[in-house]
Design a protein around this motif. Structure first.
Motif, PDB file in Angstrom:
ATOM      1  N   THR A 305       3.658  -7.475  -9.244  1.00 20.38           N
ATOM      2  CA  THR A 305       3.595  -6.535  -8.173  1.00 20.38           C
ATOM      3  C   THR A 305       2.553  -7.106  -7.120  1.00 20.38           C
ATOM      4  O   THR A 305       1.431  -7.513  -7.641  1.00 20.38           O
ATOM      5  N   TRP A 306       2.887  -7.118  -5.811  1.00 17.85           N
ATOM      6  CA  TRP A 306       1.716  -7.122  -5.059  1.00 17.85           C
ATOM      7  C   TRP A 306       1.407  -6.086  -4.174  1.00 17.85           C
ATOM      8  O   TRP A 306       2.243  -5.131  -3.738  1.00 17.85           O
ATOM      9  N   ILE A 307       0.105  -5.924  -3.888  1.00 16.92           N
ATOM     10  CA  ILE A 307      -0.160  -4.399  -3.301  1.00 16.92           C
ATOM     11  C   ILE A 307      -1.080  -5.126  -2.100  1.00 16.92           C
ATOM     12  O   ILE A 307      -1.601  -5.997  -2.022  1.00 16.92           O
ATOM     13  N   GLY A 312       4.912  -5.904   0.468  1.00 19.42           N
ATOM     14  CA  GLY A 312       5.013  -6.301  -1.303  1.00 19.42           C
ATOM     15  C   GLY A 312       5.306  -7.840  -1.385  1.00 19.42           C
ATOM     16  O   GLY A 312       5.605  -8.189  -2.717  1.00 19.42           O
ATOM     17  N   SER A 313       5.307  -8.672  -0.369  1.00 18.73           N
ATOM     18  CA  SER A 313       5.608 -10.242  -0.482  1.00 18.73           C
ATOM     19  C   SER A 313       4.435 -10.818  -1.239  1.00 18.73           C
ATOM     20  O   SER A 313       3.330 -10.580  -1.239  1.00 18.73           O
ATOM     21  N   VAL A 375      -2.796   1.499 -10.262  1.00 15.11           N
ATOM     22  CA  VAL A 375      -3.347   0.450  -9.745  1.00 15.11           C
ATOM     23  C   VAL A 375      -3.380   0.667  -8.105  1.00 15.11           C
ATOM     24  O   VAL A 375      -4.463   0.658  -7.554  1.00 15.11           O
ATOM     25  N   ALA A 376      -2.170   1.143  -7.655  1.00 13.56           N
ATOM     26  CA  ALA A 376      -1.985   1.183  -6.146  1.00 13.56           C
ATOM     27  C   ALA A 376      -2.896   2.553  -5.616  1.00 13.56           C
ATOM     28  O   ALA A 376      -3.573   2.494  -4.797  1.00 13.56           O
ATOM     29  N   TYR A 386      -7.629  -5.882   1.102  1.00 12.74           N
ATOM     30  CA  TYR A 386      -7.263  -7.276   1.033  1.00 12.74           C
ATOM     31  C   TYR A 386      -6.045  -7.310  -0.129  1.00 12.74           C
ATOM     32  O   TYR A 386      -5.846  -6.108  -0.910  1.00 12.74           O
ATOM     33  N   PRO A 387      -4.954  -8.178  -0.237  1.00 16.98           N
ATOM     34  CA  PRO A 387      -4.247  -8.385  -1.132  1.00 16.98           C
ATOM     35  C   PRO A 387      -4.585  -8.450  -2.793  1.00 16.98           C
ATOM     36  O   PRO A 387      -5.691  -8.978  -2.958  1.00 16.98           O
TER      37      PRO A 387
END
Length: 592
Positions: A305-307, A312-313, A375-376, A386-387
């Motif tokens: 997963t990306w935050i 979420g790319s 985490v989010a 930042y990502p």
């Protein structure tokens, strides 16, 4: 294996006195007190009601008092904590995945046990219910310590120590289900090391309870207070209140942890638990004060997963060519990571528009840190914009051969790793190197003042020690890349050897501990100091050239010895070349 066990034991001892375990210490201390309401001791009767000795006592026998049952609660609570922590660190992820349970279920179980134990101290019937599972054990008094053991089991699920290389090795092996004999030995030794300081703390609590009159005469009130404190701790852990205190304290065990867990011996032992992928990163050394060439940056692999990215790319490192990249390995329950975040956020704000991209790689230490929601929430709470990549399988962690939380890696505009540093500290130094990489990427860039108010290069002073080791060499500038344990013909760089760089020419065999000279072996470096010295061994000679002119020839004989190569009246930049006869072993340069 004996060395591995010793490293685990010392790592556990250091961990058990680190600031990260402070939340559990009050509970461990209180758990050492009496396990039941304890009335004040009563002087034993020496005679019966009629004035005669008690039934069965000899008239001439010396008086004696019945000894109260031994309080084993300190041992029970520490045994439960260590057993629970070690077992679930190794097997928790496997069990949770097999049962299809939420990743943070163990944390909730630990919190629930802590609340129940607290209620048991306040309401005795609750404690008796908790002790029922132990009532069938026939040994005297064992069942009386049941609630203490249950308390230890709960604390083990909430125990989140500061992680160094030892705990990182254990955690990663457990997360992947790769349980070998070495990992079991390491875990057992680490658990034993952790248990010793905690047991001493619990025994101190027992001694205070036994010796201080207030504990004996007000046992009931103190039990109620202890129960309230345990419940309060459970809520403080649940709502992350304790981290504010932990962040405020300095990491006073950092130096000891680096000395023990990040020593050369420990690296060799712990590195055997991983594979050899991206081995070129071993050419870099933790926290050196210069940029090096450490190979192409490994990809960000296995990210679930990306935050903080659009929709979420994912972020691909190859798409960031032309920009300087800082990768920060962290995990949200790690206090050391939280203390380093303000510096990283400052760098992101100051240099994002100047060509810097900051990427957080969240590599979880414990199962509950795998939850994307957790985490989010923590990312938002900590003010990270930042990502952030969720590295739940620890694939990216392995790609970068990491072994610390936190760890920072700098990647230049061409996609090469140029620097890394483990743990807290070195913030001004890291920012200086960020600024250097930004200027290299764009010589016209105008940078703001440093956020850490330190823009001096440590290399402007004396050149740091230079190891002739494939693992620890600084500033290698020759061609081709160093090859380990086989003879290779090397060449100096076309542009010459710059300050704090080193290069080889002729035939050399590069190794982990030293370089061995072969046919036409030469070595060139440029340093800043008054003098230069080199540890050499073998039989032969070394011709020393200073600024291109022959200066002296040194005869080498026997075991490794430090030889003075140059000596000047004051520190200066010096171009040094050595011409060695075949078969000599060169270990390390030092400067004075």
């Amino acid at each position: 294996m004996v060395t591995l066990a010793l490293i685990g034991l010392l790592g556990g001892l250091i961990t058990a006195v680190s600031p990260c375990i402070l939340p559990v210490l009050p509970v461990v201390f209180l758990a050492g007190g009496p396990g039941a309401d304890a009335p004040a001791p009563r002087r034993p009767s020496l005679v019966g009601a009629s004035g005669a000795p008690p039934d069965g006592a000899h008239p001439d026998a010396p008086p004696s008092a019945a000894r109260p049952p031994r309080n084993r609660r300190p041992y029970a609570v520490v045994a439960g904590l260590v057993l629970s922590f070690a077992f679930f660190t190794l097997l928790g992820v496997t069990i949770i995945s097999a049962l299809g349970l939420p990743q943070d279920i163990l944390r909730y179980v630990g919190l629930a046990l802590l609340v129940l134990i607290g209620l048991g101290l306040i309401v005795p019937p609750v404690e008796r219910i908790l002790e029922k599972p132990f009532a069938r054990i026939p040994q005297r008094q064992v069942n009386k310590e049941g609630s203490a053991f249950a308390l230890g089991l709960g604390l083990g699920l909430l125990y989140v120590p500061c992680a160094g290389p030892v705990l990182a090795a254990i955690t990663i092996a457990g997360a992947r289900g790769e349980i070998s004999a070495d990992i079991v030995v390491l875990t057992a030794a680490f658990a034993l090391g952790t248990a010793i300081p905690l047991l001493l703390f619990a025994l101190a609590g027992r001694r205070v309870a036994e010796r201080v009159a207030a504990f004996r005469t007000r046992a009931r009130k103190l039990r109620v207070i202890s129960g309230i404190l345990m419940i309060a701790l459970a809520f403080a852990l649940a709502f992350d209140v304790t981290t504010a205190l932990q962040r405020a304290l300095p990491d006073y065990t950092r130096a000891a942890q680096r000395t023990v867990e990040d020593s050369d011996s420990a690296r060799r032992q712990l590195s055997g638990l991983y594979d050899d992928s991206n081995k070129e990163l071993s050419r870099c050394e933790d926290g050196v004060d210069e940029l090096r060439s450490c190979g192409q940056a490994p990809p960000l692999a296995g990210i679930s997963t990306w935050i903080n990215t659009p929709g979420g790319s994912p972020v691909d490192l190859t798409s960031l060519r032309g920009r300087v990249v800082l990768i920060d390995f962290w995990t949200y329950s790690c206090i050391n990571c939280q203390r380093s975040l303000p510096h990283i956020k400052d760098w992101d704000r100051a240099y994002r528009d100047k060509g810097l991209t900051v990427l957080g790689v969240h590599s979880p230490e414990f199962a509950f840190e795998k939850s994307p929601k957790n985490v989010a929430d923590q990312t938002r709470k900590l003010g990270i914009t930042y990502p952030v990549a969720l590295d739940n399988k620890l694939d990216t962690w392995d790609n970068y051969r990491n072994r610390f939380w936190p760890a920072k890696y700098l990647i230049d505009a061409q996609g090469n790793v140029r620097y890394f540093t483990f743990g807290e500290g070195r913030y001004a130094q890291t920012e200086t190197l960020i600024r250097d990489l930004l200027r290299q990427a764009d010589p016209t860039v105008v940078l703001p003042p440093p956020t850490d108010q330190a823009d001096d290069r440590l290399t402007a002073d004396r050149t740091p020690e230079t190891y002739l080791s494939t693992h620890r060499i600084r500033g290698y500038a020759g061609t081709p890349e160093l090859a380990e344990d086989k003879p290779v013909t090397y060449a100096y760089p076309a542009g010459g050897v710059r300050l704090n760089e080193i290069a080889l020419a002729g035939t050399w065999t590069a190794g982990y501990e030293h370089f061995t000279s072969g046919k036409d072996a030469r070595l060139a470096l440029t340093y800043h100091a008054r003098n230069a010295n080199l540890v050499l061994a073998g039989e032969g000679s070394v011709t020393v050239l200073v600024d291109g002119e022959p200066a002296r020839t040194i005869r080498i004989h026997g075991t490794p010895t430090l030889y003075r190569l140059t000596d000047h009246d004051e520190a200066r930049d010096t171009r040094l070349e050595l011409r060695l006869t075949p078969g000599l072993q060169a270990f390390a340069f030092t400067y004075g």
